[in-house]
Design a protein around this motif. Structure first.
Motif, PDB file in Angstrom:
ATOM      1  N   ALA A  54       0.970  -1.230  -0.132  1.00 16.37           N
ATOM      2  CA  ALA A  54       0.097  -0.064  -0.042  1.00 16.37           C
ATOM      3  C   ALA A  54       0.773   0.985   0.189  1.00 16.37           C
ATOM      4  CB  ALA A  54      -0.956  -0.053   1.027  1.00 16.37           C
ATOM      5  N   MET A  55       0.399   2.496  -0.544  1.00 18.08           N
ATOM      6  CA  MET A  55       0.967   3.677  -0.384  1.00 18.08           C
ATOM      7  C   MET A  55       0.313   4.022   0.775  1.00 18.08           C
ATOM      8  SD  MET A  55       2.811   4.273  -3.177  1.00 18.08           S
ATOM      9  CE  MET A  55       2.822   6.230  -2.996  1.00 18.08           C
ATOM     10  N   VAL A  56       1.404   4.336   2.009  1.00 18.27           N
ATOM     11  CA  VAL A  56       0.671   4.818   3.263  1.00 18.27           C
ATOM     12  C   VAL A  56       0.974   6.406   3.458  1.00 18.27           C
ATOM     13  CG1 VAL A  56       1.311   4.936   5.609  1.00 18.27           C
ATOM     14  CG2 VAL A  56       1.576   2.778   4.393  1.00 18.27           C
ATOM     15  N   ARG A  57      -0.225   6.987   3.285  1.00 21.56           N
ATOM     16  CA  ARG A  57      -0.138   8.460   3.120  1.00 21.56           C
ATOM     17  C   ARG A  57      -0.189   9.272   4.310  1.00 21.56           C
ATOM     18  NH1 ARG A  57      -0.661   8.814  -2.508  1.00 21.56           N
ATOM     19  NH2 ARG A  57      -1.723   7.067  -3.406  1.00 21.56           N
ATOM     20  N   LEU A  58       0.926  10.309   4.622  1.00 21.78           N
ATOM     21  CA  LEU A  58       1.205  11.089   5.586  1.00 21.78           C
ATOM     22  C   LEU A  58       0.123  11.964   5.477  1.00 21.78           C
ATOM     23  CD1 LEU A  58       2.452  12.073   8.307  1.00 21.78           C
ATOM     24  CD2 LEU A  58       4.129  12.861   6.890  1.00 21.78           C
ATOM     25  N   SER A  59      -0.904  12.407   5.834  1.00 20.90           N
ATOM     26  CA  SER A  59      -2.022  13.198   5.610  1.00 20.90           C
ATOM     27  C   SER A  59      -2.415  14.349   6.548  1.00 20.90           C
ATOM     28  CB  SER A  59      -3.485  12.282   5.386  1.00 20.90           C
ATOM     29  OG  SER A  59      -3.239  11.352   4.194  1.00 20.90           O
ATOM     30  N   ALA A  60      -3.648  14.565   7.036  1.00 23.45           N
ATOM     31  CA  ALA A  60      -3.934  15.698   7.795  1.00 23.45           C
ATOM     32  C   ALA A  60      -3.020  15.543   9.221  1.00 23.45           C
ATOM     33  CB  ALA A  60      -5.551  15.630   8.266  1.00 23.45           C
ATOM     34  N   GLY A  61      -2.892  16.656   9.569  1.00 25.68           N
ATOM     35  CA  GLY A  61      -2.003  16.695  10.923  1.00 25.68           C
ATOM     36  C   GLY A  61      -0.482  17.175  10.376  1.00 25.68           C
ATOM     37  N   ARG A  62       0.114  16.799   9.302  1.00 25.73           N
ATOM     38  CA  ARG A  62       1.255  17.023   8.800  1.00 25.73           C
ATOM     39  C   ARG A  62       1.731  18.572   9.059  1.00 25.73           C
ATOM     40  NH1 ARG A  62       4.351  17.983   4.087  1.00 25.73           N
ATOM     41  NH2 ARG A  62       2.857  18.284   2.826  1.00 25.73           N
ATOM     42  N   VAL A  63       0.887  19.706   9.091  1.00 24.79           N
ATOM     43  CA  VAL A  63       1.041  20.933   9.087  1.00 24.79           C
ATOM     44  C   VAL A  63       1.786  21.400  10.658  1.00 24.79           C
ATOM     45  CG1 VAL A  63      -1.096  21.712  10.153  1.00 24.79           C
ATOM     46  CG2 VAL A  63       0.070  23.211   8.532  1.00 24.79           C
ATOM     47  N   LYS A  64       1.467  20.476  11.644  1.00 25.06           N
ATOM     48  CA  LYS A  64       2.152  20.482  12.791  1.00 25.06           C
ATOM     49  C   LYS A  64       3.212  20.209  13.073  1.00 25.06           C
ATOM     50  CE  LYS A  64      -1.773  22.790  14.686  1.00 25.06           C
ATOM     51  NZ  LYS A  64      -1.437  24.180  15.257  1.00 25.06           N
ATOM     52  N   MET A  65       3.747  19.161  12.152  1.00 24.32           N
ATOM     53  CA  MET A  65       4.958  18.474  12.263  1.00 24.32           C
ATOM     54  C   MET A  65       6.168  19.517  11.686  1.00 24.32           C
ATOM     55  SD  MET A  65       4.111  14.591  11.257  1.00 24.32           S
ATOM     56  CE  MET A  65       2.856  13.655  11.827  1.00 24.32           C
ATOM     57  N   ASN A  66       7.415  19.196  12.417  1.00 24.35           N
ATOM     58  CA  ASN A  66       8.527  19.776  11.529  1.00 24.35           C
ATOM     59  C   ASN A  66       9.276  18.899  10.647  1.00 24.35           C
ATOM     60  OD1 ASN A  66      10.249  17.906  13.124  1.00 24.35           O
ATOM     61  ND2 ASN A  66      10.386  19.394  14.876  1.00 24.35           N
ATOM     62  N   MET A  67      10.353  19.136  10.157  1.00 23.59           N
ATOM     63  CA  MET A  67      11.112  18.224   9.099  1.00 23.59           C
ATOM     64  C   MET A  67      11.479  16.853   9.787  1.00 23.59           C
ATOM     65  SD  MET A  67      13.972  18.935   6.442  1.00 23.59           S
ATOM     66  CE  MET A  67      13.555  20.732   6.113  1.00 23.59           C
ATOM     67  N   GLU A  68      11.996  17.127  10.875  1.00 27.90           N
ATOM     68  CA  GLU A  68      12.738  15.743  11.536  1.00 27.90           C
ATOM     69  C   GLU A  68      11.543  14.954  11.856  1.00 27.90           C
ATOM     70  OE1 GLU A  68      15.045  19.143  12.305  1.00 27.90           O
ATOM     71  OE2 GLU A  68      13.173  18.967  12.502  1.00 27.90           O
TER      72      GLU A  68
END
Length: 331
Positions: free
Chosen positions: A259-273
């Motif tokens: 499967a393609m596992v999609r990092l979706s909603a909520g990513r805006v709160k994550m930093n690059m690390e």
């Protein structure tokens, strides 16, 4: 090569999910390397083509008509405007374009005919075209397939046990029936869920159990962290930690390897690390652009910088089944 299984048990998935975090990431990264190019991430764009006024009562959703949120209701966008947005998304690097409409279900009317035209137009751009339009009959799924639809998104949202705490206006079986109709039409299935809605680990494991024991795994599994919106019943829910997202992504990767596992909603709160850890744990798709339907999303320039720093390249459209084993990928 890790075996593709559809007979996972709750106990097996629980053991994976609760394993020591660094071991879990390592195992997921190993499986990911068997089925995917670890330096490749698909960039997708999600556009709300019809916003607000939805009769459903999904507790997380600012588009439900019964909640008092800042979402402004608008009718189905003109086809030309949607196709222009798709063109801009492709120029910005997206290879998958998803159109969402705040409907409970698809109705056989002029609006659906217009959506079919949109699908034809985006498909002609050589992008993977996806829709999320609510419940769907088998006949409607066939019409979308004939128009060139590549994928259909219909999330389970949560476990069957926790579902009634989140939604009362449609059943879990309704969701599974729509997924089945999509599968019958030979359209790629996109189905995942949201964490941070007051559920426990057992509910997260339960949702993964349902997805991984379908007759065929979804080709795409979005993992969303709740973005609380003022005016919705879940407005005061605390933010999900990155470690909870990693556990979900890694477990999904291990039990649904292709499967393609999609990092979706909520990513805006994550930093690059934090995002890098999610990619290491098996995520290989993100959504680009300033909005995910109605919630904020990451800036394209920031994403471009992240791709450069992490040496990631965008996955091409229509790459097909991710079945090639990448045995010697430089570290």
């Amino acid at each position: 090569m890790t075996e593709i299984r559809n007979d996972w048990t709750r106990e097996e998935i629980s053991e994976i999910y609760h394993s020591p975090l660094l071991n879990l990431i390592y195992r997921a990264a190993t499986v990911h390397r068997e089925y995917h190019d670890t330096g490749e991430v698909q960039v997708c764009t999600l556009l709300s083509v019809k916003t607000g006024g939805c009769p459903e009562d999904c507790a997380y959703c600012p588009q439900a008509a019964r909640y008092h949120t800042d979402v402004k209701v608008h009718k189905l966008l003109p086809t030309e405007e949607v196709l222009q947005k798709a063109k801009e998304a492709k120029e910005a690097g997206s290879t998958r374009f998803c159109m969402g409409a705040a409907w409970r279900e698809v109705r056989d009317n002029k609006d659906f005919d217009r959506v079919l035209d949109m699908v034809k137009g985006v498909n002609a751009m050589d992008m993977e075209v996806c829709c999320t339009l609510g419940m769907l009959t088998e006949d409607q799924a066939m019409k979308l397939k004939d128009a060139g639809l590549y994928a259909y998104n219909h999330n389970l949202d949560t476990s069957e046990e926790h579902y009634e705490e989140i939604i009362s206006t449609r059943s879990y079986d309704d969701r599974l029936e729509t997924i089945d109709n999509v599968r019958k039409a030979k359209i790629s299935v996109c189905s995942g869920g949201i964490i941070g809605m007051g559920e426990g680990d057992k509910d997260r494991i339960g949702m993964l159990l349902t997805l991984s024991t379908l007759e065929e795994h979804p080709e795409s599994v979005p993992v969303n962290a709740l973005v609380p919106v003022e005016g919705t019943p879940l407005a005061e829910q605390p933010r999900v930690s990155v470690w909870e997202m990693i556990r979900m992504i890694a477990t999904a990767r291990i039990i649904m390897p292709k499967a393609m596992v999609r990092l979706s909603a909520g990513r805006v709160k994550m930093n690059m690390e934090e995002q890098a850890l999610c990619f290491m744990a098996g995520a290989n798709s993100i959504f680009a652009g300033d909005k995910l339907l109605t919630t904020p999303n990451n800036d394209v320039v920031v994403d471009d910088e992240m791709f450069q720093v992490l040496n990631l390249k965008p996955r091409k459209a229509h790459k097909g089944e991710a079945s090639v084993k990448f045995e010697q990928i430089p570290s």
